[in-house]
Design a protein around this motif. Structure first.
Motif, short mmCIF file in Angstrom:
data_model
loop_
_atom_site.label_atom_id
_atom_site.label_comp_id
_atom_site.label_asym_id
_atom_site.label_seq_id
_atom_site.Cartn_x
_atom_site.Cartn_y
_atom_site.Cartn_z
N VAL A 176 0.81 -1.23 0.00
CA VAL A 176 0.00 0.00 0.00
C VAL A 176 0.84 1.27 0.00
N SER A 177 2.06 1.22 0.53
CA SER A 177 2.86 2.44 0.63
C SER A 177 3.34 2.96 -0.72
N SER A 178 3.06 2.22 -1.79
CA SER A 178 3.44 2.66 -3.13
C SER A 178 2.30 3.37 -3.87
N TYR A 179 1.14 3.49 -3.23
CA TYR A 179 -0.05 3.97 -3.95
C TYR A 179 -0.83 4.98 -3.12
N PRO A 184 -12.10 3.86 3.68
CA PRO A 184 -13.45 3.42 3.28
C PRO A 184 -14.51 3.72 4.32
N GLY A 185 -15.73 3.93 3.83
CA GLY A 185 -16.89 4.07 4.69
C GLY A 185 -17.80 2.87 4.49
N GLU A 186 -19.09 3.13 4.31
CA GLU A 186 -20.05 2.05 4.17
C GLU A 186 -20.00 1.43 2.77
N THR A 187 -20.46 0.19 2.68
CA THR A 187 -20.58 -0.51 1.41
C THR A 187 -22.06 -0.66 1.10
N PRO A 188 -22.59 0.16 0.17
CA PRO A 188 -24.02 0.06 -0.16
C PRO A 188 -24.37 -1.34 -0.67
N SER A 212 -6.80 1.22 4.49
CA SER A 212 -7.33 0.06 3.77
C SER A 212 -6.24 -0.45 2.84
N ASN A 213 -6.56 -1.48 2.09
CA ASN A 213 -5.65 -1.96 1.04
C ASN A 213 -6.29 -1.75 -0.33
#
Length: 301
Positions: A176-179, A184-188, A212-213
């Motif tokens: 993840v440290s490359s991007y 994230p919040g909710e997932t509808p 997050s990833n």
């Protein structure tokens, strides 16, 4: 993704797309000394062609290229080549390979980014053509391979929820440290769980600090208000005007979601990613996949 979702009444459709193609391509020198990196071929199609084809599949009608010096060949690729077509006709050759290179007259627009001030600045240069409509952004270096295409999946999501959207992909946590990463919040409970509310954007976080990833992956649908944020010309990381900073300011003011792309991403801005994309797409081709597989086995053996 599910079956196509019609846009809500009153919601403007996504008809325009911006392609920032002003970069110098220095990582591919000397190949890009005289040839734009966007015209380097993945098998037998230039990299930019894959992005344009993806846009067409998603219903994009107007193509806006933000160019720089030495990039006129990109526009010429999508022009009519009278001499070539006449010669092919005389020799009885099919013109079908040229069909994807034709953009309807009046639907290709170019604007010039005179100074390389960052991605945000490149997008801002297209403000007059974008006008007051939502628009897509394609970073051609990122070849998004899947069916349906990444932007088609995003347009379906836009038709369902509106607002601003970005494409994301899951990566192993240690990468993840490359991007750029989303908070994230909710997932509808729609579109098969591929949609995630975006609460924040973090650029290249430490692994232990990453929210997050889910990484940002080079496709966007943004509302025109982002141009008003970009016009302040505030510089961010690297002393450049960053699109990520402008998007972050829109979170909370407008709906903002991420679409997890069901497909593969190839980073064709790197030499290894370019080679990987070439091999992966060649292996899928019915006309050469078996032979390419045999060549690879021979080289590895």
């Amino acid at each position: 993704m599910s079956e196509s979702v019609q846009s809500a009444p009153g919601r403007k459709p996504v008809r325009k797309a911006v392609f920032p193609v002003a970069g110098l391509g220095t990582r591919f020198l000397p190949a890009t000394k005289a040839i734009p990196k966007e015209l380097l071929p993945i098998v037998d199609r230039p990299l930019i062609q894959y992005a344009v084809d993806e846009a067409r599949e998603a219903g994009i009608e107007e193509f806006i290229f933000v160019t720089g010096r030495g990039k006129t060949a990109i526009v010429e690729h999508f022009d009519t080549a009278y001499e070539l077509e006449a010669t092919m006709n005389e020799r009885g050759k099919s013109l079908a390979p040229l069909d994807p290179t034709r953009i309807q007259p009046g639907n290709l627009v170019t604007v010039r980014q005179q100074v390389p001030l960052g991605l945000g600045h490149a997008i801002w240069c297209a403000r007059a053509v974008v006008g007051d409509e939502p628009f897509a952004i394609f970073l051609p270096d990122e070849l998004m391979h899947g069916s349906p295409g990444c932007m088609a999946q995003m347009v379906e999501a836009y038709n369902a929820v509106g607002g601003n959207l970005i494409s994301v992909l899951e990566v192993p946590r240690h990468e993840v440290s490359s991007y750029g990463v989303i908070a994230p919040g909710e997932t509808p409970d729609i579109l098969g769980g591929t949609l995630t509310e975006v609460k924040g954007l973090v650029e290249k976080p430490k692994v232990e600090d990453a929210p997050s990833n889910l990484i940002i992956s080079g496709r966007y649908i943004l509302q025109p208000e982002v141009m008003r944020t970009l016009e302040n010309q505030e510089k961010g990381a690297g002393g450049e005007i960053q699109l990520t900073d402008a998007m972050a300011r829109m979170i909370g003011a407008q709906p903002f979601h991420a679409v997890t792309f069901a497909g593969r991403r190839f980073d064709c801005g790197s030499k290894l990613g370019f080679v990987e994309a070439t091999l992966a797409l060649a292996l899928e081709r019915e006309d050469m996949g078996e032979q390419v597989r045999a060549i690879m086995a021979r080289l590895l053996g």
